[in-house]
Design a protein around this motif. Sequence first.
Motif, short mmCIF file in Angstrom:
data_model
loop_
_atom_site.label_atom_id
_atom_site.label_comp_id
_atom_site.label_asym_id
_atom_site.label_seq_id
_atom_site.Cartn_x
_atom_site.Cartn_y
_atom_site.Cartn_z
N UNK A 188 0.75 -1.29 0.13
CA UNK A 188 0.05 -0.13 0.11
C UNK A 188 0.95 1.13 0.14
N UNK A 189 0.54 2.34 -0.92
CA UNK A 189 1.62 3.38 -1.05
C UNK A 189 1.56 4.16 0.28
N UNK A 190 0.34 4.27 0.92
CA UNK A 190 0.40 4.98 2.14
C UNK A 190 0.78 4.44 3.48
N UNK A 191 1.33 3.03 3.28
CA UNK A 191 1.53 2.17 4.57
C UNK A 191 2.24 2.98 5.59
N UNK A 192 2.13 2.64 6.79
CA UNK A 192 2.97 3.22 7.80
C UNK A 192 4.05 2.50 8.32
N UNK A 193 4.98 2.35 7.19
CA UNK A 193 6.14 1.63 7.40
C UNK A 193 7.35 1.91 8.22
N UNK A 194 7.21 3.11 8.68
CA UNK A 194 8.09 3.61 9.66
C UNK A 194 7.56 3.86 10.89
N UNK A 195 7.70 3.32 11.92
CA UNK A 195 7.05 3.42 13.17
C UNK A 195 7.73 4.19 14.13
N UNK A 196 7.46 5.24 14.64
CA UNK A 196 8.45 6.03 15.31
C UNK A 196 7.88 6.22 16.87
N UNK A 197 8.40 5.70 17.89
CA UNK A 197 8.17 5.44 19.08
C UNK A 197 8.84 6.27 20.32
N UNK A 198 8.10 6.94 21.10
CA UNK A 198 8.86 7.75 22.11
C UNK A 198 9.74 6.56 23.05
N UNK A 199 10.69 7.11 23.24
CA UNK A 199 11.80 6.16 24.02
C UNK A 199 11.22 5.50 25.28
N UNK A 200 10.52 6.38 26.07
CA UNK A 200 10.32 5.83 27.23
C UNK A 200 9.06 4.52 26.97
N UNK A 201 8.46 4.43 25.93
CA UNK A 201 7.63 3.28 25.74
C UNK A 201 8.23 2.37 24.59
N UNK A 202 9.31 2.63 24.27
CA UNK A 202 9.81 1.88 22.99
C UNK A 202 9.88 0.34 23.55
N UNK A 203 10.51 -0.10 24.43
CA UNK A 203 10.69 -1.48 24.60
C UNK A 203 9.15 -2.11 24.68
N UNK A 204 8.30 -1.63 25.75
CA UNK A 204 6.92 -1.94 25.76
C UNK A 204 6.16 -2.13 24.49
N UNK A 205 6.26 -1.05 23.71
CA UNK A 205 5.83 -1.24 22.55
C UNK A 205 6.39 -2.22 21.36
N UNK A 206 7.50 -2.31 21.32
CA UNK A 206 7.97 -3.41 20.47
C UNK A 206 7.40 -4.96 20.96
N UNK A 207 7.73 -5.08 22.11
CA UNK A 207 7.20 -6.31 22.83
C UNK A 207 5.82 -6.65 22.57
N UNK A 208 4.89 -5.75 22.59
CA UNK A 208 3.48 -5.89 22.30
C UNK A 208 3.29 -6.02 20.82
#
Length: 496
Positions: free
Chosen positions: A288-308
Amino acid sequence: MTVTTNVMKLKMYINGEWRNSSNADINEVINPATKEVIATAPRATKEETEETIQVAKDAFESGVWSGLSAQERAQFLFKIADKIDEKQDELVELEVKDNGKTKAEAGFDVSDAATCFRYYAGLITKPDGETYHVPEPVQAMVVREPVGVAGLIVPWNFPLLMSVWKIAPALAAGNTIVFKPAEITPVTAMKLFEILEEVGIPKGVANMVMGKGSVVGQTIAESKDVDIVSFTGSTEVGRRIMQASSGNLKKISLELGGKSPNIIFADADFETAVDYALFGIFFGAGQVCSAGSRILVEESIHEKFVERFVERAKQIKVGPGMQEGVEVGAIVSQDQLESILEYIEIGKKEGATLALGGNRLTENGLENGYFIEPTIFTNVTPKMRIVQEEIFGPVAVIQKFKDEAEAVKLANDTDFGLAGAVFSQDGAKALRVIKKVRSGITWVNAYHPTYVEAPWGGYKQSGIGRSLGTYGLDDFQEIKQININLAVEPVGWFSN
């Protein structure tokens, strides 16, 4: 490769007639979930494409379509929408076989196609001119007229819907069309033209030429008898279209590539952000041309986000699109499959961490199709190719940021500017950031919803012009100024 017993024989539609090409080179259309040949399609020659352009030009100049009132054209478009609804089940099944997408995705596409025709049918009957208060004795006004012959070239990722996004406004505005479907996904395009024939679109108004982009697309772009080219596809091909179109300075509308940022702040609703991030990149197998392929996550929740995010992505069911419960379908072709796998290898060599996936799926009945498991990279740097280049597959890269300023900097650190999103429960912050994201299609606390009423297109190397909404109609219209002298007498500028 397996050939099915009921292979469809596709034909081109030129001047109200179904035709084969004189070219003996036939294109085989493959079901990407099974590698079965589901159709054969002609490959038009340059001469056949030029003939089709002349047919469209003659039809336009005759006024057989442009001479109709807006209400009359609208009635045709309403009938097309009704026919799409009637053939919903057939079109969905064919779209799944043609492209590899899931039944649910194809269902949305077919419904949206009907909605698009109805939208433009309604829009063209609304007031669209202007008058101006200028010094007497002149009355000044503006009217909108069709551009002429419209060359329409569509991609393979939304074969039916992208066709309709161009055909509906082009016809609504009164143009005649020369339409080229993507060579690997032409099946539902032919079905759409069968519908155009059924509702009685006059001969020569709507024409479809199948074949290679290097032949058919190039001829359309170069032709001095084509007045506008509307193209959706890669940025690389868009540049060639733009160059080829310069001969007669024709109008161009280009919807091109993307590498879109999805910015997730620590104060976002966490599960909502994860859910939309999955949808943003893995919907349509990432094609999809508009795909959200770059996910930018604030560092304080980065590890939690990646895990989930990894946990949720592991649960995604990949398989043939018509199977119940399948959430991600096949990659469209062998070439696209190989391109995605090559990018995954590039990411590994660049030093990114492969947090999930990265492999072709060949077990549990998937051995005959083009399937890739959802793939996630972490520990990436901004200049990595997997961060900068459009992969067009189910591959996400996750970056971390410290604050608003860095989030915006990372978001805009790309040649593209098609889409982007911000997730935050702080409304002021979300609006501040989204206004600074250099993209044409954006969301706050959502990703991907698309509406026919709203313009679609991008900044920078994501293209020129807009599809959909009133802007999509504007592309296919010329603006004419008319000045009427209400006091018919000599101007007296020169002495007798």
